[in-house]
Scaffold this motif. Sequence first.
Motif, PDB file in Angstrom:
ATOM      1  N   TRP A  25     -12.935  46.687  95.785  1.00 14.26           N
ATOM      2  CA  TRP A  25     -12.971  48.096  95.498  1.00 14.26           C
ATOM      3  C   TRP A  25     -13.132  48.498  96.652  1.00 14.26           C
ATOM      4  N   LEU A  26     -12.367  49.967  97.065  1.00 12.10           N
ATOM      5  CA  LEU A  26     -13.692  50.540  98.082  1.00 12.10           C
ATOM      6  C   LEU A  26     -13.617  52.167  96.771  1.00 12.10           C
ATOM      7  N   ILE A  27     -15.150  52.146  96.845  1.00 14.47           N
ATOM      8  CA  ILE A  27     -16.045  53.472  96.590  1.00 14.47           C
ATOM      9  C   ILE A  27     -16.004  54.636  97.325  1.00 14.47           C
ATOM     10  N   ARG A  28     -15.822  55.743  96.540  1.00 14.39           N
ATOM     11  CA  ARG A  28     -16.481  56.654  97.379  1.00 14.39           C
ATOM     12  C   ARG A  28     -17.110  58.593  96.822  1.00 14.39           C
ATOM     13  N   HIS A  29     -17.771  59.339  96.754  1.00 11.00           N
ATOM     14  CA  HIS A  29     -18.839  59.660  96.465  1.00 11.00           C
ATOM     15  C   HIS A  29     -17.409  61.132  95.723  1.00 11.00           C
ATOM     16  N   ALA A  30     -17.899  61.016  95.086  1.00  9.31           N
ATOM     17  CA  ALA A  30     -16.662  62.032  93.614  1.00  9.31           C
ATOM     18  C   ALA A  30     -16.352  63.088  94.381  1.00  9.31           C
ATOM     19  N   LEU A  88     -18.566  59.328  91.436  1.00 14.32           N
ATOM     20  CA  LEU A  88     -17.357  57.686  92.577  1.00 14.32           C
ATOM     21  C   LEU A  88     -16.188  57.924  91.248  1.00 14.32           C
ATOM     22  N   THR A  89     -15.766  57.659  92.796  1.00 16.60           N
ATOM     23  CA  THR A  89     -13.890  57.347  92.955  1.00 16.60           C
ATOM     24  C   THR A  89     -14.111  55.886  93.512  1.00 16.60           C
TER      25      THR A  89
END
Length: 298
Positions: free
Chosen positions: A260-265, A151-152
């Motif tokens: 926090w904003l979480i995204r898939h890498a 994750l980013t």
Amino acid sequence: MDWDDLRIFLAVARTESLSGAGRRLGMDASTIGRRIARLEGAVGAALFAKTPQGYALTAEGARLIAPAEAAEQGANAAAEAVRREAGLTGQLRIGAPDGCANYLLPQVARDLCAAHPGLDIQIVALPRVVNLTKREADMAVAVSPPDTGRLTVQRLTDYHLHLAAHRDYLRAAPPIRDLADLRGHRMIGYIPDMIFDRELDYLSETGVESAAITSNSVSVQMQAIRAGAGLGIVHDFAIPFAPGVELVLPDRIALRRSFWLIRHADDRASRRLSLLADLLAQGLRAEVARLESQLRRT
């Protein structure tokens, strides 16, 4: 190998059920089952094992995940290239804790859709962490950064919380001059064994050991406070939506947390999702600041 079959395979792997994959893809479960059987015939091996918990990947299925996700990224890149000239369009699913989902994201989504009429925004409000690995959402807002997964993570903004109650409750209840006075009052908070993130354990900040009215939903807690049921820790950005709710001991009980904003890498390569993440971050920061400034003016 047909990309559409791989798309169905990934949906079953992520939801661990035929019906869940069907809901995600807009297909019936029997069709999903036939397509999986066709794919298994093509690869010559079983990809899933039926268990009491659902459909679990076999060893062959687990080996297919990486190439299937690579095909997914290629298909997404192709679709993005086609619609690039038309601006930001298509579906965006955002997962968020229900405080953010109820009090912040509706206004942010309104502004995004006004600026980009081709967008279709879905807001998934969950009293738990959204699972991006299973693609429950395209991106997620969280109250603490994850420590596992591909994750980013991007820090969005700080926000503030205070003890509050409705003025009708405060008129009828014993006066509150210090923290010790809270022991004679009815408290509202989270169900202890359903607190999914340590950052949500607010009650310890008050010195009170337990609450009389509890919920796993921030919105339910706020509605109980609005109804004059007692005192609770609330988001400052939610108070403008709750007429009559007032801060209590603001100089003694003041909390600060972060979104926090979480995204898939794998999504870092998507220009579209990166632009949408930037716009979402800007919108959330601005909305928290706008609503908290309203509280400071009262």
